[in-house]
Design a protein around this motif. Structure first.
Motif, PDB file in Angstrom:
ATOM      1  N   LEU A 106       0.839  -1.204   0.000  1.00  0.00           N
ATOM      2  CA  LEU A 106       0.000   0.000   0.000  1.00  0.00           C
ATOM      3  C   LEU A 106       0.869   1.248   0.000  1.00  0.00           C
ATOM      4  O   LEU A 106       2.031   1.214   0.407  1.00  0.00           O
ATOM      5  CB  LEU A 106      -0.915  -0.001   1.217  1.00  0.00           C
ATOM      6  CG  LEU A 106      -1.912  -1.176   1.294  1.00  0.00           C
ATOM      7  CD1 LEU A 106      -2.796  -1.020   2.522  1.00  0.00           C
ATOM      8  CD2 LEU A 106      -2.760  -1.243   0.038  1.00  0.00           C
ATOM      9  N   LEU A 141      -4.284  -6.386   6.933  1.00  0.00           N
ATOM     10  CA  LEU A 141      -3.002  -5.897   6.463  1.00  0.00           C
ATOM     11  C   LEU A 141      -1.891  -6.396   7.372  1.00  0.00           C
ATOM     12  O   LEU A 141      -2.134  -6.869   8.486  1.00  0.00           O
ATOM     13  CB  LEU A 141      -2.983  -4.356   6.441  1.00  0.00           C
ATOM     14  CG  LEU A 141      -4.102  -3.635   5.691  1.00  0.00           C
ATOM     15  CD1 LEU A 141      -3.936  -2.119   5.826  1.00  0.00           C
ATOM     16  CD2 LEU A 141      -4.131  -4.040   4.221  1.00  0.00           C
ATOM     17  N   TYR A 152      -4.715   2.189   8.758  1.00  0.00           N
ATOM     18  CA  TYR A 152      -3.805   1.069   8.533  1.00  0.00           C
ATOM     19  C   TYR A 152      -3.661   0.232   9.799  1.00  0.00           C
ATOM     20  O   TYR A 152      -3.676  -1.002   9.757  1.00  0.00           O
ATOM     21  CB  TYR A 152      -2.433   1.586   8.100  1.00  0.00           C
ATOM     22  CG  TYR A 152      -2.294   1.949   6.634  1.00  0.00           C
ATOM     23  CD1 TYR A 152      -3.403   2.016   5.790  1.00  0.00           C
ATOM     24  CD2 TYR A 152      -1.044   2.254   6.089  1.00  0.00           C
ATOM     25  CE1 TYR A 152      -3.268   2.362   4.452  1.00  0.00           C
ATOM     26  CE2 TYR A 152      -0.890   2.592   4.751  1.00  0.00           C
ATOM     27  CZ  TYR A 152      -2.012   2.652   3.941  1.00  0.00           C
ATOM     28  OH  TYR A 152      -1.864   2.989   2.627  1.00  0.00           O
ATOM     29  N   THR A 205       3.500  -1.358   4.473  1.00  0.00           N
ATOM     30  CA  THR A 205       2.210  -1.981   4.792  1.00  0.00           C
ATOM     31  C   THR A 205       1.703  -2.714   3.566  1.00  0.00           C
ATOM     32  O   THR A 205       1.643  -2.146   2.475  1.00  0.00           O
ATOM     33  CB  THR A 205       1.202  -0.919   5.217  1.00  0.00           C
ATOM     34  OG1 THR A 205       1.737  -0.171   6.319  1.00  0.00           O
ATOM     35  CG2 THR A 205      -0.114  -1.565   5.636  1.00  0.00           C
ATOM     36  N   TYR A 232       1.893   6.456   4.247  1.00  0.00           N
ATOM     37  CA  TYR A 232       0.877   7.317   4.863  1.00  0.00           C
ATOM     38  C   TYR A 232       0.801   8.679   4.179  1.00  0.00           C
ATOM     39  O   TYR A 232      -0.274   9.169   3.849  1.00  0.00           O
ATOM     40  CB  TYR A 232       1.187   7.558   6.360  1.00  0.00           C
ATOM     41  CG  TYR A 232       1.318   6.339   7.222  1.00  0.00           C
ATOM     42  CD1 TYR A 232       0.633   5.158   6.921  1.00  0.00           C
ATOM     43  CD2 TYR A 232       2.121   6.366   8.370  1.00  0.00           C
ATOM     44  CE1 TYR A 232       0.753   4.044   7.725  1.00  0.00           C
ATOM     45  CE2 TYR A 232       2.245   5.264   9.181  1.00  0.00           C
ATOM     46  CZ  TYR A 232       1.573   4.096   8.857  1.00  0.00           C
ATOM     47  OH  TYR A 232       1.697   3.007   9.654  1.00  0.00           O
ATOM     48  N   ALA A 279       2.225  -5.149   8.646  1.00  0.00           N
ATOM     49  CA  ALA A 279       3.188  -4.052   8.639  1.00  0.00           C
ATOM     50  C   ALA A 279       4.510  -4.580   9.160  1.00  0.00           C
ATOM     51  O   ALA A 279       4.559  -5.227  10.213  1.00  0.00           O
ATOM     52  CB  ALA A 279       2.696  -2.894   9.498  1.00  0.00           C
TER      53      ALA A 279
END
Length: 473
Positions: free
Chosen positions: A49, A79, A70, A87, A52, A81
């Motif tokens: 993804l 998801l 997230y 992510t 941010y 991380a």
């Protein structure tokens, strides 16, 4: 509701459409949108993804809003991380289907033939990938900025110049670059000439030819008149009041053999006397084996012949590029039929082919494939002589296919037997004009075998299967 397109750096590749809507504010809307994108398969497992900051800027929300969304989806398992990896969509099993709701199954594809010996296709495994890629890179690096704007309906000047030199040298064509119009192949050329009303019927055609071409002409309202064939090619002495004639003079399709020199001159005389035009289909003129090269009829009178060629046999039908060499009187009408915006032949492909021809790569490729196809032709003839000596092989001095003569009345049964044995080939009758002049010459039985079609590693097995099609005499 906000419909937003989010640009991702990895695996999303294209923009991601997110709908931020519903109660709970922007954070809740973003969580729902991402969750739905994963659930629906638009975000595949492992997809990275956006960071941010970039996602927040694209959506017009605070960076913390994205970070919180997230974090919640990571906690829910949607998801993952990891430091240094960003992510990503979690690698997880899809939820089980409810009982009584069987999965949707894609119908299986129809099984193709075990051995494809149909005409019309070169050995696609022989495509010159490395040389083509080198030409593409050079063409892209050297292309002027204006090449990325609207194209010239005649085609790129670089390609027309390269083709003019090549066709003059290799095919005896007389032309200047400004008499060439680039198209996407022979079918496209016919559409421009006849659907565009540049030419009109009636049009004489050879008694054997591609049904696709006759159907295209019929769809344009053109009546076609078949000319009988003999060992010297089309009987052009049968031409009368037609407005034009379509010929394959270098290698008659599909029966084989060039148009006799006397008939080449005679058809030009007819065109001059009738103010008519010859449309010359130069579909595989580069591939000859046991005879001297036969130049294009166009060289006899450039103002009475429209020569059409393409790379579908010499390179690949996937390279949608061809050309028309036109008399001056047709240039404006063809360009008007084509239109101001080039819709068929991509500019980058044209620039690539121009470099491929100008660099000598095209000549080298044609010579290499000529040797390969000659070897295949020889293996076909030898295998049939050994295992089916009663089968006569004809039309093999040039081209990519052979015609196998059969005893009268056996063609349909032989094609069906081949199909049952997993061998795909064409009967000669499939190419016969519906109004074939039976009184002029009896319609022979035969098979049209494309010996160029199978990849090299499969050719021996294809020959073995073909020989098994013929019962003992």
């Amino acid at each position: 509701m906000a419909d937003l397109w989010v640009n991702s750096a990895e695996r999303i590749g294209a923009d991601l459409h997110l709908e931020l809507s519903g109660p709970g504010g922007r954070r809740a809307a973003l969580i729902r949108a991402l969750r739905e994108a994963v659930r629906g398969g638009r975000l595949a497992p492992g997809t990275r993804l956006p960071p941010y900051r970039s996602l927040a800027a694209d959506l017009g929300v605070a960076r913390n809003t994205v970070a919180d969304a997230y974090a919640e989806l990571v906690a829910e398992g949607w998801l993952t991380a990891r430091q240094g990896s960003g992510t990503r969509v979690a690698e997880r099993a899809l939820p089980p289907r409810p009982a009584g709701n069987p999965p949707v199954r894609t119908p299986p594809r129809a099984r193709g033939p075990l051995h494809d010996l149909r005409q019309g296709t070169p050995d696609v495994s022989g495509f010159p990938r490395a040389d083509w890629l080198a030409s593409y890179r050079r063409a892209l690096q050297q292309a002027p900025s204006e090449a990325f704007g609207p194209g010239d309906p005649a085609g790129r000047a670089e390609l027309r110049e390269a083709l003019a030199e090549y066709l003059a040298r290799a095919r005896g064509v007389r032309c200047e670059p400004d008499r060439i119009v680039v198209c996407s192949g022979f079918g496209h050329a016919l559409r421009l000439l006849f659907e565009g009303r540049v030419l009109r019927g009636p049009l004489a055609v050879e008694a054997y030819g591609l049904p696709f071409h006759r159907e295209l002409l019929g769809g344009a309202g053109v009546r076609t008149v078949p000319l009988p064939l003999d060992e010297d090619g089309a009987r052009v002495d049968r031409l009368t009041r037609e407005r034009g004639v379509l010929l394959t003079p270098a290698h008659q399709f599909p029966t084989g053999g060039p148009l006799h020199a006397g008939r080449r001159a005679a058809v030009i005389d007819w065109a001059r006397a009738r103010d008519a035009v010859v449309v010359e289909d130069d579909y595989d003129g580069e591939f000859r084996y046991d005879r001297r090269p036969v130049g294009a009829v166009q060289g006899l009178d450039p103002e009475r012949v429209i020569l059409v060629g393409s790379v579908s046999k010499s390179l690949s039908p996937a390279v949608r590029l061809g050309w028309m060499v036109l008399p001056e009187r047709y240039m404006a009408d063809v360009l008007a039929a084509k239109g101001e915006r080039e819709a068929w032949a991509g500019v980058l492909d044209q620039l690539c082919l121009a470099d491929f021809v100008a660099s000598g790569s095209y000549d080298r490729h044609v010579r290499r494939m000529r040797q390969r196809y000659r070897g295949r032709r020889d293996r076909l003839v030898a295998a049939l002589a050994r295992r089916a000596p009663h089968i006569e092989v004809t039309g093999v001095a040039a081209g990519l296919h052979a015609v196998l003569r059969l005893p009268p009345g056996t063609e349909a049964a032989t094609v069906e037997r081949a199909r049952r044995l997993g061998v795909a080939l064409d009967g000669l009758a499939a190419f016969r004009h519906p109004q074939h002049p039976e009184s002029a010459a009896p319609a022979p039985d035969g098979l049209v075998v494309g010996y160029a079609t199978p990849p090299e590693h499969a050719y021996a097995a294809a020959l073995d299967a073909l020989c098994g099609v013929f019962p003992d005499p």
